[in-house]
Every structure is written in C-alpha cells, then in structure tokens.
Design a protein around this motif. Sequence first.
Motif, PDB file in Angstrom:
ATOM      1  N   ALA A 112       0.643  -1.148   0.215  1.00  0.00           N
ATOM      2  CA  ALA A 112      -0.055   0.086   0.094  1.00  0.00           C
ATOM      3  C   ALA A 112       1.092   1.086   0.050  1.00  0.00           C
ATOM      4  CB  ALA A 112      -1.083  -0.109   1.382  1.00  0.00           C
ATOM      5  N   THR A 113       0.408   2.291  -0.823  1.00  0.00           N
ATOM      6  CA  THR A 113       1.325   3.394  -0.873  1.00  0.00           C
ATOM      7  C   THR A 113       0.229   4.795  -1.026  1.00  0.00           C
ATOM      8  OG1 THR A 113       2.999   4.491  -1.949  1.00  0.00           O
ATOM      9  CG2 THR A 113       1.912   3.125  -3.225  1.00  0.00           C
ATOM     10  N   ILE A 114       0.550   5.912  -0.847  1.00  0.00           N
ATOM     11  CA  ILE A 114      -0.259   6.934  -1.377  1.00  0.00           C
ATOM     12  C   ILE A 114       0.863   7.821  -2.433  1.00  0.00           C
ATOM     13  CG2 ILE A 114      -1.246   9.316  -0.776  1.00  0.00           C
ATOM     14  CD1 ILE A 114      -1.892   8.079   1.908  1.00  0.00           C
ATOM     15  N   ARG A 115       0.412   8.044  -3.599  1.00  0.00           N
ATOM     16  CA  ARG A 115       1.052   8.828  -4.341  1.00  0.00           C
ATOM     17  C   ARG A 115       0.521  10.196  -4.612  1.00  0.00           C
ATOM     18  NH1 ARG A 115       1.574   3.580  -6.856  1.00  0.00           N
ATOM     19  NH2 ARG A 115       3.420   2.797  -6.909  1.00  0.00           N
ATOM     20  N   SER A 116       1.315  11.155  -4.758  1.00  0.00           N
ATOM     21  CA  SER A 116       0.779  12.510  -5.195  1.00  0.00           C
ATOM     22  C   SER A 116       1.968  13.278  -5.871  1.00  0.00           C
ATOM     23  CB  SER A 116       0.521  13.374  -3.739  1.00  0.00           C
ATOM     24  OG  SER A 116      -0.061  14.659  -3.944  1.00  0.00           O
ATOM     25  N   PRO A 117       1.380  14.172  -7.012  1.00  0.00           N
ATOM     26  CA  PRO A 117       2.361  14.945  -7.824  1.00  0.00           C
ATOM     27  C   PRO A 117       3.121  15.769  -7.022  1.00  0.00           C
ATOM     28  CG  PRO A 117      -0.083  15.163  -8.450  1.00  0.00           C
ATOM     29  CD  PRO A 117      -0.147  14.490  -7.172  1.00  0.00           C
ATOM     30  N   THR A 118       4.615  15.811  -7.315  1.00  0.00           N
ATOM     31  CA  THR A 118       5.515  16.494  -6.769  1.00  0.00           C
ATOM     32  C   THR A 118       5.328  17.856  -7.016  1.00  0.00           C
ATOM     33  OG1 THR A 118       7.011  14.374  -6.424  1.00  0.00           O
ATOM     34  CG2 THR A 118       8.200  16.724  -6.143  1.00  0.00           C
ATOM     35  N   ALA A 119       4.862  18.716  -6.183  1.00  0.00           N
ATOM     36  CA  ALA A 119       4.774  20.178  -6.496  1.00  0.00           C
ATOM     37  C   ALA A 119       4.586  21.198  -5.149  1.00  0.00           C
ATOM     38  CB  ALA A 119       3.648  20.494  -7.202  1.00  0.00           C
ATOM     39  N   THR A 120       5.269  22.191  -5.242  1.00  0.00           N
ATOM     40  CA  THR A 120       5.135  23.267  -4.288  1.00  0.00           C
ATOM     41  C   THR A 120       3.655  23.682  -4.200  1.00  0.00           C
ATOM     42  OG1 THR A 120       7.333  23.787  -4.113  1.00  0.00           O
ATOM     43  CG2 THR A 120       5.851  25.476  -3.265  1.00  0.00           C
ATOM     44  N   LEU A 121       2.814  23.505  -2.964  1.00  0.00           N
ATOM     45  CA  LEU A 121       1.645  23.927  -2.911  1.00  0.00           C
ATOM     46  C   LEU A 121       1.433  25.135  -2.226  1.00  0.00           C
ATOM     47  CD1 LEU A 121      -0.125  20.185  -2.150  1.00  0.00           C
ATOM     48  CD2 LEU A 121       0.220  21.505  -4.266  1.00  0.00           C
ATOM     49  N   ILE A 122       0.538  26.079  -2.896  1.00  0.00           N
ATOM     50  CA  ILE A 122       0.117  27.407  -2.320  1.00  0.00           C
ATOM     51  C   ILE A 122      -0.966  27.620  -1.860  1.00  0.00           C
ATOM     52  CG2 ILE A 122       0.453  29.841  -2.274  1.00  0.00           C
ATOM     53  CD1 ILE A 122       3.232  29.478  -3.899  1.00  0.00           C
ATOM     54  N   GLU A 123      -1.402  27.835  -0.816  1.00  0.00           N
ATOM     55  CA  GLU A 123      -2.961  27.903  -0.563  1.00  0.00           C
ATOM     56  C   GLU A 123      -3.695  28.760  -1.292  1.00  0.00           C
ATOM     57  OE1 GLU A 123      -5.439  29.174   3.414  1.00  0.00           O
ATOM     58  OE2 GLU A 123      -3.765  30.319   2.793  1.00  0.00           O
ATOM     59  N   ASN A 124      -4.762  28.291  -1.866  1.00  0.00           N
ATOM     60  CA  ASN A 124      -5.938  29.147  -2.706  1.00  0.00           C
ATOM     61  C   ASN A 124      -5.209  29.092  -4.229  1.00  0.00           C
ATOM     62  OD1 ASN A 124      -7.566  29.414  -0.735  1.00  0.00           O
ATOM     63  ND2 ASN A 124      -6.827  31.290  -0.171  1.00  0.00           N
ATOM     64  N   ILE A 125      -4.068  28.670  -4.484  1.00  0.00           N
ATOM     65  CA  ILE A 125      -3.405  28.747  -5.865  1.00  0.00           C
ATOM     66  C   ILE A 125      -3.521  27.530  -6.567  1.00  0.00           C
ATOM     67  CG2 ILE A 125      -1.485  29.542  -7.236  1.00  0.00           C
ATOM     68  CD1 ILE A 125      -1.108  31.873  -5.178  1.00  0.00           C
ATOM     69  N   SER A 126      -2.749  26.437  -5.792  1.00  0.00           N
ATOM     70  CA  SER A 126      -2.486  25.263  -6.049  1.00  0.00           C
ATOM     71  C   SER A 126      -3.686  24.213  -6.001  1.00  0.00           C
ATOM     72  CB  SER A 126      -1.467  24.632  -5.554  1.00  0.00           C
ATOM     73  OG  SER A 126      -0.053  25.421  -5.573  1.00  0.00           O
ATOM     74  N   SER A 127      -3.702  23.220  -6.978  1.00  0.00           N
ATOM     75  CA  SER A 127      -4.331  22.020  -6.600  1.00  0.00           C
ATOM     76  C   SER A 127      -3.653  20.577  -6.642  1.00  0.00           C
ATOM     77  CB  SER A 127      -5.668  21.727  -7.833  1.00  0.00           C
ATOM     78  OG  SER A 127      -6.248  23.118  -7.610  1.00  0.00           O
ATOM     79  N   THR A 128      -4.246  19.510  -6.063  1.00  0.00           N
ATOM     80  CA  THR A 128      -3.480  18.335  -6.033  1.00  0.00           C
ATOM     81  C   THR A 128      -4.370  17.118  -5.837  1.00  0.00           C
ATOM     82  OG1 THR A 128      -1.427  17.333  -5.013  1.00  0.00           O
ATOM     83  CG2 THR A 128      -3.189  18.110  -3.460  1.00  0.00           C
ATOM     84  N   ASN A 129      -3.850  16.123  -6.016  1.00  0.00           N
ATOM     85  CA  ASN A 129      -4.690  14.821  -5.848  1.00  0.00           C
ATOM     86  C   ASN A 129      -3.747  13.662  -4.973  1.00  0.00           C
ATOM     87  OD1 ASN A 129      -3.508  12.626  -7.850  1.00  0.00           O
ATOM     88  ND2 ASN A 129      -3.972  14.609  -9.023  1.00  0.00           N
ATOM     89  N   LEU A 130      -4.356  12.933  -4.299  1.00  0.00           N
ATOM     90  CA  LEU A 130      -3.730  11.843  -3.358  1.00  0.00           C
ATOM     91  C   LEU A 130      -4.244  10.371  -4.156  1.00  0.00           C
ATOM     92  CD1 LEU A 130      -3.807  13.228  -0.104  1.00  0.00           C
ATOM     93  CD2 LEU A 130      -1.833  13.512  -1.545  1.00  0.00           C
ATOM     94  N   SER A 131      -3.550   9.554  -4.574  1.00  0.00           N
ATOM     95  CA  SER A 131      -3.919   8.099  -4.827  1.00  0.00           C
ATOM     96  C   SER A 131      -3.538   7.192  -4.214  1.00  0.00           C
ATOM     97  CB  SER A 131      -3.549   8.104  -6.579  1.00  0.00           C
ATOM     98  OG  SER A 131      -4.319   8.975  -7.373  1.00  0.00           O
ATOM     99  N   CYS A 132      -4.294   6.359  -3.744  1.00  0.00           N
ATOM    100  CA  CYS A 132      -4.127   5.230  -2.752  1.00  0.00           C
ATOM    101  C   CYS A 132      -3.890   4.028  -3.765  1.00  0.00           C
ATOM    102  CB  CYS A 132      -5.339   5.067  -1.850  1.00  0.00           C
ATOM    103  SG  CYS A 132      -5.028   3.775  -0.604  1.00  0.00           S
ATOM    104  N   GLU A 133      -2.825   3.266  -3.599  1.00  0.00           N
ATOM    105  CA  GLU A 133      -2.587   2.120  -4.629  1.00  0.00           C
ATOM    106  C   GLU A 133      -2.087   0.825  -3.652  1.00  0.00           C
ATOM    107  OE1 GLU A 133      -3.035   2.357  -7.702  1.00  0.00           O
ATOM    108  OE2 GLU A 133      -3.155   4.515  -7.833  1.00  0.00           O
TER     109      GLU A 133
END
Length: 283
Positions: A112-133
Amino acid sequence: MCVGEGILPSGPLNGAVAGKVKFSTTLRPPEKPFLTVSWSFKGKNIITSTSTDIIDPGHVDRISLDRTTGALELRNLVLEDRGEYTVTIIPEGGLQELGKTTLDVYVPISGATIRSPTATLIENISSTNLSCEASGSIGTRVWLMDGLPLQPSGTVSLSSENRTVFIQPVHSSNHGTYQCRVSNPVSTVTVAYNLTVNFGPHNITIIGPSEAAPGRRVILQCTAYSVPPAVFSWMLNDNETHVNTSMYVIERLQTENIGNYTCTARNVVTRLENSTILNLREL
C-alpha cells in the motif's frame, strides 16, 4: 431422509491465500464413531472417510478431518478454493446429517502507498490529488485526515471506490497527515502521507504588555500562523529596528522605547506578508 441442514455455518467463511480455514460443524462427538463422513467441493468429492479415507488427489496433504465432529481443515488456500462446500455425515443408528456453506478466499493486502504529484502547493492557488494504491484483493478504501474520517467538501472530492482524493484548490485546512486504510475480510493495511500546504502568514499577534514602568525589562513576542514558519521584522514608530526575530527585548524601558511597535511576518514561499501593531506606553 436428511436432517440437520444447519450443521455448518451459513457463511461465507473467509480465508487468505496460502492460509488455512476450518469448517467446523455443530455436532458433538458421538458415543460411537460416525459410519461415514464425506466432504465435497462444488459437487466433487474431497474426502470420504469410512474405515479408510478416499481423498481427492488435488487435496492430498492439504486437508485434515476430525472424525469426532466431522470438521474439515483446508490448508495452503488458493483462489480456486472459493465456492460451496458440502458435508454428509452418517452416524451409527441415526439419520443422515447434511450441511452446506461457502468459502471466500482473498489475497492479503500488500504494497500500500499514497502517491501525489511532486509540487510546491500554495494556498488558494495550487491543486493536487492523492491516490491510494495497493496489491491484493481490495475490498474497501477509507481515507482519514489527522486521524479523523475525511469528509468531502466544496474543495475536496473522492473518486469512485475512494481510490483518489482531489483537492481543488488547496487550503490551509488541507495541511496535515492523510491516511488510506485498505481492507478486505482477511487483512487491513494503513499507509500515511504528509501533505504540505504553504500558507500564511495569518493571525499575526504581538504578545506583551501595552504599558510598563520606566526601567523595567519588556519582552514582546510576535506570532503568526504560517507554513513554512514566517520570518519577522520590527519597526518602532515607523523606523527600522534591525531586529529580525520573533522576540523583541527591551532590557530597560526608556522614553525612546515608547510608541508603536510594528511586527511584520513574511512567508518566503507564498511571498505574502502581514503586520500588526502594539502601542507601548509608559506607566
């Protein structure tokens, strides 16, 4: 005539690949041994035990029979062992006993692992996702955030089967530890991921007295809610003080120390800054 349709649990029983399962009956050991105990799987005989045992070649070394109760243990399970099992028991001088149940076999959860795009996240500007594999027979996925069930909201949504969490856009409240709990009836694995959302500085506050007696030592502490931690600077009556820490210390309060203290907090990632003012007066 057949009685005792309930001598096996209604099922399904659950087993893990490479594990074992025991089909227990509700029968008590009789005074005299059963004449015959016979088990079948999907209509095919597994074992028939009378004075001797006749065992299906595919189940040799994989089964053990308890002749006192008719219970059967099945080992080294494989996915092909899923299905209906039937036992027929003939006691001496009694009526035939019959029972049926089903077995489900699962591959234990692993990797089991959680994958997420590698990026610097800034409030109210960036978006992201977390995938559970994960590998194995996946039954359910449950998401938690900082130990509590993750609740969908206006910015947080889940894909079908809870495989992926979408956050559009990120907010300071999304900063924290996410857990994905992957389960099936024979195993559960929980994996964690720390999501960093850069935000702030918010809630700038100066902690300290608003008035003090001459000659007293005065400490002013500036705080801010910020990720990463904010850097600070101070001004006194709109003049630079060259103090660049969160704490401003006046060793002995004098007339030139009286006035408006401005603390400015700056976030080097979001490039935002906020200020607050405390008016220090002399008693």
